[in-house]
Every structure is written in structure tokens, then in C-alpha cells.
Scaffold this motif. Sequence first.
Motif, PDB file in Angstrom:
ATOM      1  N   SER A 104     -67.607  83.526   0.005  1.00 41.74           N
ATOM      2  CA  SER A 104     -68.146  82.208   0.339  1.00 41.74           C
ATOM      3  C   SER A 104     -67.363  81.066  -0.303  1.00 41.74           C
ATOM      4  CB  SER A 104     -69.618  82.109  -0.104  1.00 41.74           C
ATOM      5  OG  SER A 104     -69.747  82.139  -1.515  1.00 41.74           O
TER       6      SER A 104
ATOM      7  N   GLY B  17     -68.614  84.655   3.812  1.00 44.66           N
ATOM      8  CA  GLY B  17     -69.629  85.101   2.869  1.00 44.66           C
ATOM      9  C   GLY B  17     -69.902  86.586   2.938  1.00 44.66           C
ATOM     10  N   GLN B  18     -70.609  87.076   1.941  1.00 49.52           N
ATOM     11  CA  GLN B  18     -71.063  88.467   1.881  1.00 49.52           C
ATOM     12  C   GLN B  18     -72.581  88.486   1.758  1.00 49.52           C
ATOM     13  OE1 GLN B  18     -67.284  89.857   2.460  1.00 49.52           O
ATOM     14  NE2 GLN B  18     -69.149  91.067   2.399  1.00 49.52           N
ATOM     15  N   ASN B  19     -73.139  89.672   1.810  1.00 46.94           N
ATOM     16  CA  ASN B  19     -74.577  89.867   1.856  1.00 46.94           C
ATOM     17  C   ASN B  19     -75.237  89.476   0.524  1.00 46.94           C
ATOM     18  OD1 ASN B  19     -77.166  90.804   2.327  1.00 46.94           O
ATOM     19  ND2 ASN B  19     -76.632  92.951   2.091  1.00 46.94           N
ATOM     20  N   LEU B  20     -76.141  88.496   0.555  1.00 47.54           N
ATOM     21  CA  LEU B  20     -76.884  88.132  -0.659  1.00 47.54           C
ATOM     22  C   LEU B  20     -78.267  88.770  -0.709  1.00 47.54           C
ATOM     23  CD1 LEU B  20     -78.172  84.417  -0.425  1.00 47.54           C
ATOM     24  CD2 LEU B  20     -77.888  85.951   1.518  1.00 47.54           C
TER      25      LEU B  20
ATOM     26  N   ILE C  35     -74.143  80.437  -4.276  1.00 48.50           N
ATOM     27  CA  ILE C  35     -73.387  80.687  -3.056  1.00 48.50           C
ATOM     28  C   ILE C  35     -72.484  79.510  -2.766  1.00 48.50           C
ATOM     29  CG2 ILE C  35     -75.107  79.702  -1.477  1.00 48.50           C
ATOM     30  CD1 ILE C  35     -73.535  83.063  -0.783  1.00 48.50           C
TER      31      ILE C  35
ATOM     32  N   HIS D  57     -69.020  78.581   2.397  1.00 47.52           N
ATOM     33  CA  HIS D  57     -68.621  79.307   3.608  1.00 47.52           C
ATOM     34  C   HIS D  57     -69.510  80.543   3.798  1.00 47.52           C
ATOM     35  CE1 HIS D  57     -65.114  76.724   3.655  1.00 47.52           C
ATOM     36  NE2 HIS D  57     -64.865  77.073   2.414  1.00 47.52           N
ATOM     37  N   THR D  58     -70.532  80.409   4.610  1.00 50.26           N
ATOM     38  CA  THR D  58     -71.499  81.507   4.784  1.00 50.26           C
ATOM     39  C   THR D  58     -71.823  81.762   6.247  1.00 50.26           C
ATOM     40  OG1 THR D  58     -73.314  79.923   4.468  1.00 50.26           O
ATOM     41  CG2 THR D  58     -72.568  81.121   2.517  1.00 50.26           C
TER      42      THR D  58
ATOM     43  N   PHE E 168     -73.533  84.999   7.325  1.00 50.92           N
ATOM     44  CA  PHE E 168     -74.903  85.239   6.841  1.00 50.92           C
ATOM     45  C   PHE E 168     -75.664  83.915   6.821  1.00 50.92           C
ATOM     46  CE2 PHE E 168     -72.283  88.631   5.191  1.00 50.92           C
ATOM     47  CZ  PHE E 168     -73.061  89.759   5.364  1.00 50.92           C
TER      48      PHE E 168
ATOM     49  N   THR F 214     -78.811  83.050   4.300  1.00 46.97           N
ATOM     50  CA  THR F 214     -78.455  82.146   3.205  1.00 46.97           C
ATOM     51  C   THR F 214     -79.374  80.935   3.183  1.00 46.97           C
ATOM     52  OG1 THR F 214     -76.142  82.846   3.282  1.00 46.97           O
ATOM     53  CG2 THR F 214     -76.612  80.737   2.225  1.00 46.97           C
TER      54      THR F 214
ATOM     55  N   ARG G  78     -76.815  76.600  -3.353  1.00 44.05           N
ATOM     56  CA  ARG G  78     -75.496  76.423  -2.770  1.00 44.05           C
ATOM     57  C   ARG G  78     -74.759  75.312  -3.508  1.00 44.05           C
ATOM     58  NH1 ARG G  78     -73.422  77.621   2.276  1.00 44.05           N
ATOM     59  NH2 ARG G  78     -75.414  77.659   3.378  1.00 44.05           N
TER      60      ARG G  78
END
Length: 419
Positions: A322, A328-331, A343, A346-347, A350, A354, A365
Motif C-alpha cells: 500500500s 495493497g495486501q490483505n488486512l 495502511i 494504495h489499496t 482491497f 480497507t 490510513r
Amino acid sequence: MRRTLYSLVLLTALPFILLRTLWRGLYEPGYREDIPGRFGVGRKQLFLPTLWLHAVSVGEVRAAAPLIATLRHHCPDHRILITQMTAAGRATAHQLYGDFADIAWLPWDLPWAQRAFLRRWRPTLGIVIETEIWPNLLHEARRLTVPVVLVNARLSARSAARYTRAGELTREVLADFSAIIAQTDADAARFASVGALSVAVAGNLKFDINPPAGQVDQGRHWHAALDKRRVLLLASTRDSEEALLLDALLPHLPTDVLIALVPRHPQRFDEVATLVTARGLSLCRRSSGALPAADTRVWLGDAMGEMFAWYALADLALIGGSWLPLGGQNLIEACAVGCPVLIGPHTFNFAQATEDAIAAGAAVRVDDVHSAAREAGRLLAEPATLKAMGEAGRAFAQAHRGATARTMALIEPLLPDAT
């Protein structure tokens, strides 16, 4: 005609694709495994009723877990076949499902390769996880009367624009799915905008993944063994993010804060270790089996399949992918174990999860790595705020469960024993 042109372009590129795969195999040996399988070639399978799931890489392989468990219960007499496109995904599939499932490559999307694959395995139903849309695979499945559904489907605005440019080919390919089941209303609307005629919404399967108790206990054990040092986790970082984050964070973090660093891709473990030591930082590698010493500054998570343990260890996590325009990756995994989240901007991969986590108070964020460094320093000095964020994360993850049951209700008419 459009699909024929697509196939010709792919066939022309095939020597380069093969060379690139062999080259990647130099530092990820998994890519050199079963090269014939990339062409749909392999030993003839005994005919067994087969449910086939395609999960391209690590995130999709993990996301499929609750659905696979439900399918095994629903169809106990069926073999489970799980295909991937990446070596890391293949390794994760073996780790999670290898004791009961067949693991195979999905062939490159050439008509004869996909036809050979489908005739070899003869699946009664195909389930594709998230956003894998291969024209020849879907065309051959339709010709061989294999229903294929797209589940946990997501489509970013960026991807929707790309599919729109493909025009009629996109509409033809989407029509080959027996069903499309999206994560969110926004995803469903974007699928409709590129030509999908009917899209259902069931939620995100990732909310239904139960944090493994053993990993959660391991993370808590680590925390206790480290004399409860504060731990800042850089989770699932991507190429070039580690340098940006470390250089921004170090001036703002007290020296007693341990930075746990878990790169997204295993082939980069050594590269990241070199990057850390080049900055004069003391390093401990998880693969050594030893816990960090009191003066260790960075603990490198260079082992696969322990992400929940790292989240259970951390006081705060910065989510990778992100901080550069990578989506992004899985939060959700962090929230599920009560780990507060920072975060970046850049999401798009997700987006809904997010925004929902931020609205729930589970995540914050920030605009860039420098803002992240300042915010991380502030939050680590406020245990009560971190505790409240962690509790909000658990509640957020729990509130969004149920996608597996909704997905099963939608695909049940296509299952082989449905009446």
C-alpha cells in the motif's frame, strides 16, 4: 476471431513465457516443477468425481480454505483438485491441502493445453477464486460442458478499464461463466459495466478464515519471550517498500522497538536481509530458529505460512503493498487477531475491506511512509489507543463473516449431488 487472435498472440509469446519461467526457477525452484503440466500434459487420471478450484497464488489459496472445507463436507465422495499459477501459491497449497487434495498447475491459456487439462481431470465443477479470467480455459470448459463459477470475485476500477478496452472479447468470456459471485456491490457494478449479465454478491471469503489457534498462541509466546518489547510489524511488504519504510521509520522509533519484517515473496528473503544489514541494523532471521536478542533491531520473517503468528506478536502492523501503487495486501488477517493496522494510500485491491476497517476504527490510513513513521511512533506510545483499535478489528472481522454460506447457497444448484 477475437479469441483466435488472442491465442495467436499468446502462442507467439510462448517461448518467452517458457524462458521466463525457467529463469524464475533459478531462484524459485518451484517454477521448474512439472513443466509438462503447464501444457496440460501429465499422467492419465483415474476417473473420480472431481471438484476443481483454481487459486492463482498465496492469497487466493488461503482465501479458498473455508470454501474447500465446506465443499469437502458437502461432497465427501469427490476428489478436490487445486490449481495455481505461481510457485509460492503451489507451495502454500501443498502446505494447507496436500494431505487430501491433488495439487497441479493451471496450464498456460492455449486451447489445446486447456482442453488436455480438462479431459485429463474431467471435473464436474470448476470454481475460480477472485479475478482469473482466461478466455481459452472458459471456452474449452463450455465445449466440454464443465460449469465454471467465479467466486469471491473482485474487480478494481483500474482492471475494469483494462477489460473495457478488450470490448466484445470481455463480454464473450464473462458469458462463459455459469455464475459470477462478487465480494461487494461495487465489484458487482464494475463487472456489469464490462459486460457481465448477472452478478450476485456474497461478501469476502477471507473474513471466514479462522486464525489458527496454534499460530496465535505462537505469536503470544514470542511476545512474552521478548520481555514484551513493543513490536512494529511490516507485513507482506513488496519490492522497494522495505527500504522506503525502514528509512522513514528509524528516526521516529525508540531503539527498543523491534521491527518485524515479513516480505510478501519468499524469493526476496535474502535480498531483504542484505538491505537490512547494509543499513547497519542488527538482524535475526526466523529461519535460524532463534529469538531476537535484546539488541536486535529487525526480525526477518523468512518462513512461509506464519502470518497469523506475526500479527498475534505485533503491537501494530503496517500493511505492505500500500506504500507504492501496488494495490495493497490483505488486512483482514490482522484485524481478525486484534492487531491494529496502519495502511498506505494504495489499496485498490482491497478497497472495500480497507474503507470498512477504517470506518470501524480498526485501521488508520496515512498519506505516505513519512506520515506512517510519525503515526506509528505516536500509536506505539499509546497502549490504550492500540487496545481499542485491536478490539475494533476483532469486531469488524466478526461482523463480516458469512460469505462462505452465501457462496455455497449460490453454487449449490451446480454441485453434482444437487437435486
